[in-house]
Design a protein around this motif. Structure first.
Motif: not given
Lengths: 572, 488
Positions: A233-234, A279, A286, A370
């Protein structure tokens, strides 16, 4: 192979050599079965505590804790706390009585307390299950370390570690193991502290801060190879080049990821330009600021997960076979308690450093976020922070040595205790058979480690703890403190807890998890299975209360009365 | 008497304990419906006290009365048969265990003291008083005189316990004036055996025996204290004792007295007496089984001033008034005898739970016949950790009612402490995740670190170690208390 790889390899070889040497020196001293199994109980509290700590601080602790911190931030702080609390529970509930029971293993305890052979066999089965499950991540950790440090294939690390472990155990038995593990504890601590101090110095002279509302970014153009399926996820748009499969679509070219989640299939390569946001694995915080705050990830039921991990860690430690054996090498119950307190301090100190390394890893090796291989953080921090050069290489070598010590000590401790169980319960032989038992107990997990896909320590270790907490914890605690326990009640509780938790482990390892609370309970089963086991044990014992052993009062007195009253008799 | 001093069973609760932990424990230890246990324990202790001290005994009207008959009846028996482990007479006379000549001892007689106070020094039996070599007066003159002196030594005061920390077994631990008084009688009887050797050797014994008359008077006032001091002075060395011994006119007196005294036991047969005394002494001292009985020896050595005083006075009074001149010896012997039996009976029962009492092998040498004269009591060695038959632990194991309660109490108090610490930890650790999730707290900075990191990354570990460390102390304490209580 790079210079750093060679240095690391040499360091690992040295650790193996030193362990072997110390182990074989121990052999000369080991003259009896007693020496072999319990070091004749001549080990002092500090040495014994070092050995326990050395044995307990596995690759999962050495590598895994920093990796969890790197990825999950404040929420991951609970993992090391859970693992440490286990020793508090040990000291509170079982240390001294267990030592006084004269039991060398949980099955021994079951017989001493409830005098039931079928319960003994049941316990033996679960000791083996727990031991093997725990050996699996240890050996795979060795593979990971070797791959990360030297680019050698993972199987060579697994096989090499297995070989050294078997040789050490077969060579010296418990006495040599004790010294080997005490040595390995201090080596591990050094291997963590020295790089941490170096990197910390660097960090303090650095202007970077984690107090920012942005994702960590790649400091240089980076290519990330994804070895296992992962959901990323970013929080910000990311430009990257994809070679492989994303969201089920083959791609080979530049893409722009909008904020959101992306499923990346194993074997995909992602190329990021310098400065692009990183990510992270789905469910983890995050941005750096979110990472600093508890409960900030978007995973479901985080609180439940934390409590479950705490329960598993706190109650599971006392059920780990290699930990229990250690208590029998204490001269008496008091010493057992004292030893445990020392262990608590040692482990706590170690975890404080491990957490620090995790924080530093967030700054210097965020690219691991990542790949999903955050467990490699400790290995990579020195070179990431210090660049190339002999300082970095030597520090890398030190870390490699510590890693080797970590998986060797835990693995050999596990093998010794598994062999002890096989030896006393199954083979019933002399100490020649102990060697046979050692080989047997190591072969199966080595085989599994070579064939099963490696999973995160964050997943596997708490699962093993959950199994231990759901089986042996109720047996030990109720056995020591409740006179109403019956053999059938104990067996029922162990079965219920064991079957529930073991199936949760298997599902977690080999099947996709359902969403929601059920998924969480499978992933972190302790919070459900431990109470279930306790409850079953109590209820069934109540129903069979006529079967309370006649000598229960005598046994309980022996467990709780100090040795100087002369009630206890050592078996070995 | 002295017994009590030691007597307070450690397990019970040492008043001395400053330890915080203890405080914590105490309540918890006995909280659980174990009032019963506590009551029982207290009852026992009380019983011990009354039983052990001779004086205490005497204090009891009933007991006192009993004594007389007992002595008469017992005395004869004792002489001839010192053997019975529980011979009534010895209990009181205990002090001179050392004195009794090994040779004299009846065949049957099992020298308990040898077990109890295996003090090496004691062992090397001097001819007469095998166990108490130390005491011997070096002086040649004394030897002759010694016998006399011995007896002459007035057991004046109330024996004040002067206690040395442990000295090697053989070495004289204590010298007590007061004790001597009591003991003197028995010793007197001993005198006859080998006046020279015995007397010479253990002046104390001798002194203790006969001197009654002389010091009875002088001693009485100073009872415990003066005597004690003297004793201490004397204690400095055996020699001191010896010195005292020679002085005694008592020696001569002793000779007579012994006879008188003997009458009670066996006037003519010194040997018998000696035997009897020994037997008594031995029993008293050595009696492991009955703590009470055993204690007496020890007790004698350390009298409790308060408790003793009254009794002592009584004795003295008796001795002095009635007996002093001639009878002194007689009177006292009976008393002893009487006392002994009584003690014995109640003692063992009651005493069982006793904490470890150091036993002294006390030899009382009293030097000066003079009133002011010091009675010296030499305690050969004090030995701890000698194997005693352990009564209570067996009770506990065998599941008697008391044992059962003790066991449950141990486990319960341990469980309570464990749960208390566990709940504390659960509360702290359990509330942290919920509290730290609150943004106001999660974003707080302390010492440059965010609170969650400070707490969870750093401070929680010392907390856990602290809890564990504290628990081990508390828990060890409970165990030790239990063991202390049950063992002796």
């Amino acid at each position: 192979m790079s210079t750093s790889g060679i240095v690391a390899l040499v360091a690992i070889a040295l650790v193996g050599l030193a362990s072997g040497t110390i182990g074989s020196m121990g052999v000369r001293v080991a003259r009896s079965t007693s020496d072999f199994l319990v070091a004749s109980r001549t080990v002092g509290p500090v040495a014994n505590a070092s050995a326990i700590s050395g044995e307990y601080l596995s690759a999962a602790s050495f590598l895994g804790v920093a990796g969890m911190i790197l990825r999950d931030g404040a929420d991951a702080l609970w993992f090391p706390i859970a693992f440490t609390t286990g020793y508090l529970a040990l000291v509170l509930f079982v240390a001294a009585p267990l030592r006084r029971s004269g039991a060398y293993t949980v099955p021994d305890f079951a017989v001493a307390r409830l005098n039931s052979d079928s319960l003994r066999r049941l316990c033996t089965v679960f000791v083996l299950i727990i031991g093997w499950l725990y050996l699996l991540p240890q050996l795979q950790g060795a593979g990971l370390a070797l791959t990360t440090l030297t680019a050698l294939p993972a199987w060579s690390g697994i096989a090499g570690a297995g070989l050294v472990v078997v040789l050490t155990v077969v060579g010296g038995g418990m006495r040599s193991i004790t010294f080997v593990q005490a040595f390995q504890f201090w080596l591990k601590l050094t291997a963590l502290v020295v790089p941490a101090v170096f990197v910390l110095g660097l960090f303090l002279s650095d202007s970077r801060s984690l107090e920012r509302d942005a994702a960590p970014d790649f400091r240089a153009a980076t290519t990330v190879a994804v070895h296992t399926d992962v959901v990323l996820q970013t929080p910000e748009p990311v430009n990257l080049v994809v070679k492989g499969t994303v969201d089920g679509v083959r791609a080979n070219g530049p893409q722009t990821w909008q904020p959101g989640r992306y499923e990346v299939t194993a074997g995909t390569e992602l190329q990021f330009p310098a400065g692009s946001p990183i990510p992270t694995v789905a469910g983890s915080p995050t941005t750096d600021r979110a990472w600093l705050e508890p409960g900030s990830g978007d995973a479901d039921n985080q609180m439940l997960a934390i409590y479950s991990v705490l329960i598993a860690g706190a109650l599971g430690t006392m059920g780990l076979p290699h930990v229990l054996v250690r208590f029998y090498t204490n001269p008496d119950g008091r010493a057992a308690r004292r030893t445990t307190v020392v262990v608590l301090a040692m482990i706590g100190g170690f975890y404080i450093v491990a957490v620090l390394v995790g924080v530093l890893a967030r700054l210097y090796t965020p690219d691991l976020l990542s790949t999903g291989e955050t467990d490699a953080a400790v290995l990579l921090v020195p070179s990431a922070a210090l660049g190339q050069g002999w300082t970095a290489w030597l520090l890398g070598g030190l870390v490699a040595a510590g890693t080797a010590a970590a998986f060797l000590s835990t693995s050999s401790g596990l093998v010794v205790s598994l062999a002890g169980v096989l030896f006393t319960d199954v083979l019933r032989g002399r100490w020649k058979d102990f060697r046979l038992a050692a080989v047997c107990s190591a072969l199966l997990p080595i085989g599994m480690a070579l064939t099963v896909k490696r999973l995160d320590f964050t997943l596997t270790v708490p699962l093993v703890f959950a199994v231990a907490a759901s089986t042996f914890c109720p047996l030990l605690v109720l056995g020591i403190w409740w006179r109403g326990l019956t053999a059938r009640g104990a067996a029922a509780g162990v079965l219920v807890g064991g079957v529930l938790s073991t199936s949760a482990v298997l599902v977690s390892l080999f099947a996709p998890l359902p969403a929601g609370v059920l998924g969480l309970l499978i992933y972190r089963p302790a919070i459900a299975t431990v109470p279930a086991a306790f409850l079953t044990m109590v209820l069934v014992s109540r129903m069979t209360r006529a079967e309370v052993p006649a000598d229960v009062d005598d046994v309980l007195l022996r467990l709780h009365a100090p040795e100087r009253l002369g009630l206890t008799h050592d078996r070995v | 008497m002295s017994t009590h001093v030691d007597g307070a069973p450690p397990s019970m609760a040492d008043p001395d304990d400053d330890d915080l932990d203890d405080r914590d424990l105490r309540p918890s230890e006995f909280d659980d419906g174990s009032h019963w246990v506590r009551a029982e324990i207290e009852r026992r202790m009380a019983a011990n006290r009354s039983t052990r001290g001779r004086h205490a005994r005497r204090g009891d009207g009933a007991t006192g009365q009993v004594e007389r008959p007992a002595r008469d009846a017992v005395a004869p028996d004792i002489r001839h048969e010192p053997a019975p482990p529980h011979p009534p007479p010895p209990a009181v006379p205990l002090p001179p265990p050392g004195f009794t000549a090994a040779g004299d001892l009846p065949e049957n007689y099992v020298p308990r003291h040898s077990v109890q106070t295996p003090g090496p020094a004691a062992e090397p039996a001097e001819p007469v008083s095998g166990p108490i070599p130390i005491v011997r007066p070096a002086r040649g003159d004394d030897t002759s005189g010694a016998p006399l002196g011995g007896p002459s030594l007035p057991p004046t005061g109330i024996p004040l316990p002067v206690r040395k920390k442990r000295s090697g077994p053989g070495t004289p631990l204590q010298v007590r004036g007061p004790a001597a008084g009591r003991w003197s009688r028995p010793s007197t009887s001993i005198v006859p055996d080998d006046p020279v050797q015995r007397l010479g050797a253990p002046p104390s014994t001798l002194g203790a025996g006969e001197p009654l008359p002389p010091w009875g008077v002088p001693a009485s006032p100073p009872w415990g204290f003066p005597a004690a001091r003297d004793a201490r002075a004397a204690v400095g060395g055996a020699e001191a004792v010896e010195t005292a011994v020679p002085d005694t006119d008592g020696a001569a007196t002793d000779g007579d007295e012994p006879a008188a005294g003997n009458t009670v036991p066996v006037a003519d047969d010194v040997t018998d007496r000696g035997a009897a005394d020994r037997g008594a002494a031995d029993r008293g001292a050595p009696v492991v089984d009955r703590p009470a009985a055993v204690v007496p020896g020890g007790a004698a050595s350390r009298p409790e001033p308060a408790a003793v005083a009254p009794t002592g006075e009584r004795d003295l009074a008796e001795a002095t008034t009635t007996t002093l001149p001639v009878v002194g010896g007689d009177a006292s012997p009976p008393a002893r005898l009487v006392g002994i039996p009584v003690q014995r009976s109640s003692p063992h029962r009651t005493v069982a739970p006793r904490p470890v009492t150091p036993r002294h092998i006390a030899v009382v040498g009293t030097a000066p016949a003079e009133p002011g004269s010091t009675r010296v009591r030499v305690v050969l060695s004090e030995r701890k950790g000698v194997a005693h038959p352990v009564r209570t632990i067996k009770e506990v194991q065998e599941g008697t009612a008391v044992g059962d309660l003790l066991r449950r109490d141990l486990i319960r108090s341990q469980l309570k402490v464990t749960l208390r610490f566990a709940l504390l930890t659960v509360f702290v650790l359990g509330s942290l995740p919920a509290v730290l999730v609150l943004p106001e707290i999660g974003r707080l900075h302390v010492l440059g670190l965010r609170v969650p990191w400070l707490l969870l990354g750093l401070l929680v570990y010392p907390f856990l170690v602290g809890v564990a460390w504290r628990y081990t102390r508390v828990s060890d304490r409970i165990e030790q208390n239990f063991a202390d209580h049950v063992q002796d």
